[in-house]
Design a protein around this motif. Sequence first.
Motif, PDB file in Angstrom:
ATOM      1  N   UNK A 144       0.840  -1.203   0.000  1.00  0.00           N
ATOM      2  CA  UNK A 144       0.000   0.000   0.000  1.00  0.00           C
ATOM      3  C   UNK A 144       0.873   1.250   0.000  1.00  0.00           C
ATOM      4  N   UNK A 145       1.494   1.558  -1.157  1.00  0.00           N
ATOM      5  CA  UNK A 145       2.552   2.561  -1.220  1.00  0.00           C
ATOM      6  C   UNK A 145       2.076   3.957  -1.629  1.00  0.00           C
ATOM      7  N   UNK A 146       0.778   4.117  -1.950  1.00  0.00           N
ATOM      8  CA  UNK A 146       0.237   5.459  -2.244  1.00  0.00           C
ATOM      9  C   UNK A 146       0.957   6.173  -3.377  1.00  0.00           C
ATOM     10  N   UNK A 147       1.447   5.442  -4.363  1.00  0.00           N
ATOM     11  CA  UNK A 147       2.110   6.084  -5.487  1.00  0.00           C
ATOM     12  C   UNK A 147       3.590   6.358  -5.294  1.00  0.00           C
ATOM     13  N   UNK A 148       4.181   5.855  -4.198  1.00  0.00           N
ATOM     14  CA  UNK A 148       5.622   5.998  -3.974  1.00  0.00           C
ATOM     15  C   UNK A 148       6.387   5.478  -5.182  1.00  0.00           C
ATOM     16  N   UNK A 149       7.339   6.269  -5.676  1.00  0.00           N
ATOM     17  CA  UNK A 149       8.091   5.901  -6.871  1.00  0.00           C
ATOM     18  C   UNK A 149       9.511   5.482  -6.517  1.00  0.00           C
ATOM     19  N   UNK A 150      10.028   4.467  -7.207  1.00  0.00           N
ATOM     20  CA  UNK A 150      11.387   4.005  -6.939  1.00  0.00           C
ATOM     21  C   UNK A 150      12.417   4.943  -7.542  1.00  0.00           C
ATOM     22  N   UNK A 151      11.984   5.793  -8.476  1.00  0.00           N
ATOM     23  CA  UNK A 151      12.881   6.782  -9.069  1.00  0.00           C
ATOM     24  C   UNK A 151      12.059   7.993  -9.462  1.00  0.00           C
ATOM     25  N   UNK A 152      12.664   9.168  -9.327  1.00  0.00           N
ATOM     26  CA  UNK A 152      11.940  10.385  -9.667  1.00  0.00           C
ATOM     27  C   UNK A 152      12.715  11.603  -9.229  1.00  0.00           C
ATOM     28  N   UNK A 153      11.999  12.621  -8.753  1.00  0.00           N
ATOM     29  CA  UNK A 153      12.652  13.841  -8.282  1.00  0.00           C
ATOM     30  C   UNK A 153      12.133  14.192  -6.895  1.00  0.00           C
ATOM     31  N   UNK A 154      12.980  14.832  -6.113  1.00  0.00           N
ATOM     32  CA  UNK A 154      12.604  15.292  -4.788  1.00  0.00           C
ATOM     33  C   UNK A 154      11.833  16.601  -4.907  1.00  0.00           C
ATOM     34  N   UNK A 155      11.390  17.146  -3.772  1.00  0.00           N
ATOM     35  CA  UNK A 155      10.621  18.387  -3.796  1.00  0.00           C
ATOM     36  C   UNK A 155      11.452  19.599  -4.196  1.00  0.00           C
ATOM     37  N   UNK A 156      12.784  19.481  -4.193  1.00  0.00           N
ATOM     38  CA  UNK A 156      13.626  20.570  -4.692  1.00  0.00           C
ATOM     39  C   UNK A 156      14.086  20.318  -6.129  1.00  0.00           C
ATOM     40  N   UNK A 157      13.545  19.273  -6.754  1.00  0.00           N
ATOM     41  CA  UNK A 157      13.856  19.006  -8.152  1.00  0.00           C
ATOM     42  C   UNK A 157      15.105  18.176  -8.384  1.00  0.00           C
ATOM     43  N   UNK A 158      15.673  17.577  -7.334  1.00  0.00           N
ATOM     44  CA  UNK A 158      16.857  16.729  -7.497  1.00  0.00           C
ATOM     45  C   UNK A 158      16.432  15.303  -7.830  1.00  0.00           C
ATOM     46  N   UNK A 159      17.187  14.661  -8.688  1.00  0.00           N
ATOM     47  CA  UNK A 159      16.866  13.294  -9.092  1.00  0.00           C
ATOM     48  C   UNK A 159      17.259  12.297  -8.000  1.00  0.00           C
ATOM     49  N   UNK A 198       6.293   9.663  -1.566  1.00  0.00           N
ATOM     50  CA  UNK A 198       4.990   9.706  -0.930  1.00  0.00           C
ATOM     51  C   UNK A 198       5.001   8.897   0.366  1.00  0.00           C
ATOM     52  N   UNK A 199       4.227   9.350   1.350  1.00  0.00           N
ATOM     53  CA  UNK A 199       4.039   8.562   2.565  1.00  0.00           C
ATOM     54  C   UNK A 199       3.034   7.453   2.262  1.00  0.00           C
ATOM     55  N   UNK A 200       3.437   6.191   2.430  1.00  0.00           N
ATOM     56  CA  UNK A 200       2.519   5.087   2.133  1.00  0.00           C
ATOM     57  C   UNK A 200       1.489   4.882   3.241  1.00  0.00           C
ATOM     58  N   UNK A 201       0.470   4.045   2.951  1.00  0.00           N
ATOM     59  CA  UNK A 201      -0.555   3.755   3.953  1.00  0.00           C
ATOM     60  C   UNK A 201       0.025   2.994   5.142  1.00  0.00           C
ATOM     61  N   UNK A 202       0.998   2.141   4.870  1.00  0.00           N
ATOM     62  CA  UNK A 202       1.717   1.432   5.925  1.00  0.00           C
ATOM     63  C   UNK A 202       3.203   1.646   5.700  1.00  0.00           C
ATOM     64  N   UNK A 203       3.999   1.726   6.776  1.00  0.00           N
ATOM     65  CA  UNK A 203       5.430   2.009   6.608  1.00  0.00           C
ATOM     66  C   UNK A 203       6.138   0.946   5.762  1.00  0.00           C
ATOM     67  N   UNK A 204       6.950   1.417   4.839  1.00  0.00           N
ATOM     68  CA  UNK A 204       7.789   0.550   4.017  1.00  0.00           C
ATOM     69  C   UNK A 204       9.239   0.823   4.416  1.00  0.00           C
ATOM     70  N   UNK A 205       9.941  -0.212   4.836  1.00  0.00           N
ATOM     71  CA  UNK A 205      11.333  -0.087   5.268  1.00  0.00           C
ATOM     72  C   UNK A 205      12.227  -0.644   4.172  1.00  0.00           C
ATOM     73  N   UNK A 206      13.200   0.145   3.730  1.00  0.00           N
ATOM     74  CA  UNK A 206      14.127  -0.337   2.711  1.00  0.00           C
ATOM     75  C   UNK A 206      15.550  -0.293   3.245  1.00  0.00           C
ATOM     76  N   UNK A 207      16.289  -1.331   2.936  1.00  0.00           N
ATOM     77  CA  UNK A 207      17.696  -1.452   3.297  1.00  0.00           C
ATOM     78  C   UNK A 207      18.488  -1.504   1.998  1.00  0.00           C
ATOM     79  N   UNK A 208      19.437  -0.588   1.834  1.00  0.00           N
ATOM     80  CA  UNK A 208      20.221  -0.586   0.608  1.00  0.00           C
ATOM     81  C   UNK A 208      20.665   0.807   0.233  1.00  0.00           C
ATOM     82  N   UNK A 209      20.658   1.106  -1.071  1.00  0.00           N
ATOM     83  CA  UNK A 209      21.191   2.377  -1.563  1.00  0.00           C
ATOM     84  C   UNK A 209      20.085   3.303  -2.050  1.00  0.00           C
ATOM     85  N   UNK A 210      20.162   4.548  -1.616  1.00  0.00           N
ATOM     86  CA  UNK A 210      19.383   5.627  -2.204  1.00  0.00           C
ATOM     87  C   UNK A 210      20.360   6.461  -3.019  1.00  0.00           C
ATOM     88  N   UNK A 211      20.186   6.487  -4.329  1.00  0.00           N
ATOM     89  CA  UNK A 211      21.053   7.275  -5.202  1.00  0.00           C
ATOM     90  C   UNK A 211      20.468   8.685  -5.314  1.00  0.00           C
TER      91      UNK A 211
END
Length: 217
Positions: A144-159, A198-211
């Motif tokens: 239930x990720x509410x449209x959370x994207x694995x790649x995109x841009x932040x609120x300041x326009x950074x990829x 996006x904030x999902x309906x339930x917390x999603x925890x990821x372990x790894x790299x955020x580029x």
Amino acid sequence: MSTGELEPFHGIQVPGVCFESGHCVWLLRFTETPTDLPSYTEVWLITPDGGTTLFVDPEEAAATVEEYHAFDEVRGAEIDVALPDQETIRVTVAGDTDLEFDLTHELTPRARALSAMLNATPERVARSRIGAAVGTATLNTLLPANGLRVAGTTDTGRRYRNEPVRVTLGTDASATLDGEDLGGLAPPTRPIAFGDLHVPDRPVVTFGDLFLEYPVK
């Protein structure tokens, strides 16, 4: 706008844990970064009226964080992130504001399937537009990720691009803010997003790299 390369920030990400009070918290704990700081921790607090505060440890990391996100307030704090077992994340923020929260998370069957798919996808495919679209669609189908994207841009326009090696799903949580109980785990009361995050309906925890796009010039 910067056109820097996407560089890995390695660690734990929890994009939104919301409570019955209407407060939400966000955790990013980076143990390896391409910056001058080898590690740093961010806790974001979103209040019921939409106010946003960044707590960051060490405070010197604030300048880097603000390149990617905009907050109403920024505060240095002592942040402790403990992993007492594989299913618990315990966070303490100490400073002008005292915030504590615990999150129980599990490798549910759907989270296990998502982790297996992400790890099986060849790197060159995952980093393509098609790979990002498929990853996003799979994420939002399985969780239930509410449209959370694995790649995109932040609120300041950074990829950005997220490349987790393990994904789990939050099942329970508790929190106090300056001693006040924020209640139990609850879905967000309204859509909350920082760019394509996006904030999902339930917390999603990821372990790894955020580029993230780095360096920013």
